[in-house]
Design a protein around this motif. Sequence first.
Motif, PDB file in Angstrom:
ATOM      1  N   ILE A 197       0.788  -1.482   0.384  1.00 22.44           N
ATOM      2  CA  ILE A 197      -0.365  -0.757  -0.059  1.00 22.44           C
ATOM      3  C   ILE A 197       0.638   0.810   0.071  1.00 22.44           C
ATOM      4  O   ILE A 197       0.271   2.195  -0.690  1.00 22.44           O
ATOM      5  N   CYS A 198       1.975   0.559   0.388  1.00 22.86           N
ATOM      6  CA  CYS A 198       3.029   2.208   0.340  1.00 22.86           C
ATOM      7  C   CYS A 198       4.098   2.133  -0.820  1.00 22.86           C
ATOM      8  O   CYS A 198       4.926   1.067  -0.280  1.00 22.86           O
ATOM      9  N   ALA A 199       3.804   1.809  -1.790  1.00 21.22           N
ATOM     10  CA  ALA A 199       4.339   1.325  -3.150  1.00 21.22           C
ATOM     11  C   ALA A 199       5.829   2.869  -3.055  1.00 21.22           C
ATOM     12  O   ALA A 199       5.563   4.154  -2.356  1.00 21.22           O
ATOM     13  N   GLU A 200       6.597   2.122  -4.082  1.00 19.69           N
ATOM     14  CA  GLU A 200       8.112   3.400  -4.330  1.00 19.69           C
ATOM     15  C   GLU A 200       7.834   4.132  -5.310  1.00 19.69           C
ATOM     16  O   GLU A 200       6.398   4.095  -6.467  1.00 19.69           O
ATOM     17  N   PRO A 201       8.188   5.252  -5.406  1.00 23.35           N
ATOM     18  CA  PRO A 201       8.250   5.637  -6.635  1.00 23.35           C
ATOM     19  C   PRO A 201       8.796   5.742  -7.679  1.00 23.35           C
ATOM     20  O   PRO A 201       8.964   4.422  -8.124  1.00 23.35           O
ATOM     21  N   ALA A 202       7.601   6.148  -9.209  1.00 20.12           N
ATOM     22  CA  ALA A 202       8.621   5.832 -10.049  1.00 20.12           C
ATOM     23  C   ALA A 202       9.646   5.597 -10.330  1.00 20.12           C
ATOM     24  O   ALA A 202       9.841   4.393 -11.069  1.00 20.12           O
ATOM     25  N   VAL A 203      10.587   6.683 -10.054  1.00 19.73           N
ATOM     26  CA  VAL A 203      11.464   6.374 -10.469  1.00 19.73           C
ATOM     27  C   VAL A 203      12.448   6.683  -8.898  1.00 19.73           C
ATOM     28  O   VAL A 203      11.715   7.697  -8.277  1.00 19.73           O
ATOM     29  N   LYS A 204      13.558   5.861  -8.465  1.00 17.58           N
ATOM     30  CA  LYS A 204      14.880   5.904  -7.603  1.00 17.58           C
ATOM     31  C   LYS A 204      15.608   5.846  -7.705  1.00 17.58           C
ATOM     32  O   LYS A 204      16.153   5.467  -8.814  1.00 17.58           O
ATOM     33  N   PHE A 205      16.982   6.043  -7.525  1.00 15.68           N
ATOM     34  CA  PHE A 205      17.768   6.487  -7.738  1.00 15.68           C
ATOM     35  C   PHE A 205      18.941   5.485  -6.352  1.00 15.68           C
ATOM     36  O   PHE A 205      18.506   5.884  -5.409  1.00 15.68           O
ATOM     37  N   THR A 206      20.223   4.817  -7.023  1.00 17.84           N
ATOM     38  CA  THR A 206      21.151   4.369  -5.537  1.00 17.84           C
ATOM     39  C   THR A 206      22.349   4.526  -5.855  1.00 17.84           C
ATOM     40  O   THR A 206      22.934   4.807  -7.246  1.00 17.84           O
ATOM     41  N   HIS A 207      23.260   4.635  -5.678  1.00 22.58           N
ATOM     42  CA  HIS A 207      24.756   4.561  -5.673  1.00 22.58           C
ATOM     43  C   HIS A 207      25.621   3.329  -6.220  1.00 22.58           C
ATOM     44  O   HIS A 207      25.811   2.671  -5.281  1.00 22.58           O
ATOM     45  N   ILE A 208      26.616   3.772  -6.417  1.00 21.67           N
ATOM     46  CA  ILE A 208      27.588   3.069  -6.755  1.00 21.67           C
ATOM     47  C   ILE A 208      28.847   4.193  -6.517  1.00 21.67           C
ATOM     48  O   ILE A 208      29.277   5.128  -7.615  1.00 21.67           O
ATOM     49  N   TYR A 209      29.078   3.765  -5.917  1.00 16.15           N
ATOM     50  CA  TYR A 209      30.877   4.493  -4.819  1.00 16.15           C
ATOM     51  C   TYR A 209      32.083   4.347  -6.049  1.00 16.15           C
ATOM     52  O   TYR A 209      32.113   3.576  -6.160  1.00 16.15           O
ATOM     53  N   GLU A 210      32.452   6.396  -5.797  1.00 16.27           N
ATOM     54  CA  GLU A 210      33.909   5.681  -6.205  1.00 16.27           C
ATOM     55  C   GLU A 210      34.043   5.432  -6.978  1.00 16.27           C
ATOM     56  O   GLU A 210      34.862   4.554  -7.809  1.00 16.27           O
ATOM     57  N   HIS A 211      32.612   5.345  -8.575  1.00 18.85           N
ATOM     58  CA  HIS A 211      33.181   5.243 -10.289  1.00 18.85           C
ATOM     59  C   HIS A 211      32.487   6.596 -11.104  1.00 18.85           C
ATOM     60  O   HIS A 211      31.833   7.458 -10.471  1.00 18.85           O
ATOM     61  N   PHE A 212      32.601   6.853 -12.379  1.00 20.17           N
ATOM     62  CA  PHE A 212      32.283   6.929 -12.968  1.00 20.17           C
ATOM     63  C   PHE A 212      32.158   6.086 -14.416  1.00 20.17           C
ATOM     64  O   PHE A 212      32.930   5.206 -14.842  1.00 20.17           O
ATOM     65  N   CYS A 213      31.406   6.487 -15.523  1.00 22.01           N
ATOM     66  CA  CYS A 213      30.940   5.908 -15.798  1.00 22.01           C
ATOM     67  C   CYS A 213      31.840   6.207 -17.651  1.00 22.01           C
ATOM     68  O   CYS A 213      31.405   7.513 -18.130  1.00 22.01           O
ATOM     69  N   GLN A 214      32.788   5.603 -18.187  1.00 18.72           N
ATOM     70  CA  GLN A 214      33.566   6.574 -19.288  1.00 18.72           C
ATOM     71  C   GLN A 214      33.137   6.534 -20.284  1.00 18.72           C
ATOM     72  O   GLN A 214      32.945   5.677 -21.502  1.00 18.72           O
ATOM     73  N   TRP A 215      33.367   8.125 -21.625  1.00 17.91           N
ATOM     74  CA  TRP A 215      32.774   7.651 -22.521  1.00 17.91           C
ATOM     75  C   TRP A 215      31.624   7.372 -23.139  1.00 17.91           C
ATOM     76  O   TRP A 215      30.968   6.526 -24.114  1.00 17.91           O
ATOM     77  N   ARG A 216      30.126   7.310 -22.632  1.00 15.90           N
ATOM     78  CA  ARG A 216      29.083   6.811 -22.479  1.00 15.90           C
ATOM     79  C   ARG A 216      28.021   7.845 -21.954  1.00 15.90           C
ATOM     80  O   ARG A 216      27.125   7.774 -21.544  1.00 15.90           O
ATOM     81  N   ASN A 217      28.677   9.371 -22.336  1.00 10.14           N
ATOM     82  CA  ASN A 217      27.537  10.033 -21.589  1.00 10.14           C
ATOM     83  C   ASN A 217      26.067  10.799 -22.439  1.00 10.14           C
ATOM     84  O   ASN A 217      26.429  10.496 -24.055  1.00 10.14           O
ATOM     85  N   LEU A 218      25.346  11.477 -22.341  1.00  8.99           N
ATOM     86  CA  LEU A 218      24.023  11.805 -23.193  1.00  8.99           C
ATOM     87  C   LEU A 218      24.391  13.014 -23.645  1.00  8.99           C
ATOM     88  O   LEU A 218      25.642  13.631 -23.218  1.00  8.99           O
ATOM     89  N   ASN A 219      24.490  12.963 -25.047  1.00 10.41           N
ATOM     90  CA  ASN A 219      25.688  14.502 -25.311  1.00 10.41           C
ATOM     91  C   ASN A 219      24.560  15.741 -24.690  1.00 10.41           C
ATOM     92  O   ASN A 219      23.317  15.902 -24.693  1.00 10.41           O
ATOM     93  N   ALA A 220      25.161  16.702 -24.288  1.00  7.14           N
ATOM     94  CA  ALA A 220      25.487  18.242 -23.556  1.00  7.14           C
ATOM     95  C   ALA A 220      24.373  19.140 -24.682  1.00  7.14           C
ATOM     96  O   ALA A 220      23.587  19.794 -24.193  1.00  7.14           O
ATOM     97  N   ALA A 221      25.878  18.913 -25.482  1.00  2.40           N
ATOM     98  CA  ALA A 221      25.516  20.604 -26.158  1.00  2.40           C
ATOM     99  C   ALA A 221      24.351  20.385 -27.615  1.00  2.40           C
ATOM    100  O   ALA A 221      23.990  21.740 -27.600  1.00  2.40           O
ATOM    101  N   PHE A 222      23.926  18.972 -28.107  1.00  2.00           N
ATOM    102  CA  PHE A 222      23.256  19.573 -28.545  1.00  2.00           C
ATOM    103  C   PHE A 222      21.852  18.130 -28.263  1.00  2.00           C
ATOM    104  O   PHE A 222      21.727  16.969 -28.850  1.00  2.00           O
ATOM    105  N   ASN A 223      21.559  18.074 -27.125  1.00  2.00           N
ATOM    106  CA  ASN A 223      20.611  17.664 -26.467  1.00  2.00           C
ATOM    107  C   ASN A 223      19.218  18.174 -26.868  1.00  2.00           C
ATOM    108  O   ASN A 223      18.754  18.821 -27.179  1.00  2.00           O
TER     109      ASN A 223
END
Length: 397
Positions: free
Chosen positions: A32-58
């Motif tokens: 009866i207390c459902a999760e929100p439609a989207v939530k976020f979790t953590h992966i510590y001390e990392h970044f995902c390289q060369w797999r970004n969404l384009n920002a300038a032409f989005n």
Amino acid sequence: LDADAAGLHDPECVYDNKGYHEVVEGMGATLICAEPAVKFTHIYEHFCQWRNLNAAFNAHPDVVMNQCTRKCGQGTNGKYTNGALPAWDTTTPVVPIADTGDLNYWKLDPDQESWCAGNDAALDPESNALCLPREECERICASIPECHSFDMHRKVPRCYLNTNDCASTAGFVEDVSYDIIVKRVAGTVEPLTSDGANTGVDGTVTQITTEAQKFTHDELRDYYVTYTGRRCDPTKASAYVKVGDNKVTRGECELACSYDHSCFGFEFQATCDFLYEASQVVVEIAEVLKSTEPGGVTLVDLKADHGFGVGDQVRFTFSPATGATKQALNGQDLRVAAVLTTTQFAVAVDTSARTFADLENVEGGQVTLLHPVVDTQNCGRLAKSCHLFNNQCSNVD
């Protein structure tokens, strides 16, 4: 169920234990207390390289308009008002919430905040960096189906939106300055994405990994909303409970709050300090005028325009460093307290450890503008402070 009324304590009764464990048709359980439609979790001390969404032409306007170099300018570094303290804006001054003597706590005006402290002179015009705090990066990523996650800097308001290719750990790079914040749709079950990266230091699971955990781990369905640069009213000290020994992750703060039924939220300040490097802005000093009283403001008159702003950090250099004033100031890093003209500014000099009467007006020397950079070697994932608070802090200042 009343056991006595139901006759369950009758010693002459025999019960079908096997049947007790069989599924009863037509009965079930729902959350009866459902999760929100989207939530976020953590992966510590990392970044995902060369797999970004384009920002300038989005196609998403919020992505384009908050690209760091577009919003904040190319070749400029974000200013950090009051240095290592969490005051992010480059244009809007911040004000302390209360005169508590603890300058680690400030409030910001979100309607005026530019978040340009996330900008970096090394970013090129087509950089995918967005100068935004975590909550805004969450909002944008949640609204874009192609956004799997985002890389969030631990100190400055800068993030990179990641494509669905980051569902694989192939592009993960260890970096103590970043965490990957992963989007998860409510009701889904996902395995841990990388060798315990989503667990606390004690191995506590911080995201739902089995169907059963939806029902047995209520705390994993909680959702926390971030308010960057804000805190609960510091006068309500009774509202606080400290967690751990200053060596906890945000995920552990979330779990601690979820397990404590009186917890309304928490304050989390990560360990990530600034270092200061000399910039190329060096101006010759015409004269340094001492203050009229100990601990007062010292006026500096320069031979050329300085371009300094209030809160900037500068370094004094005298060669030779002769006399009490030059010796007191030589090599010192001080903050600009006021800007009087394009060639005059003032710094606050602490003379409590010296005989103030010995100081004198001096001529010559140089002053160098310092550029703050994140101390990546010591930008750890552990908190400087994690304090739970109750509903006395339902209004975040």
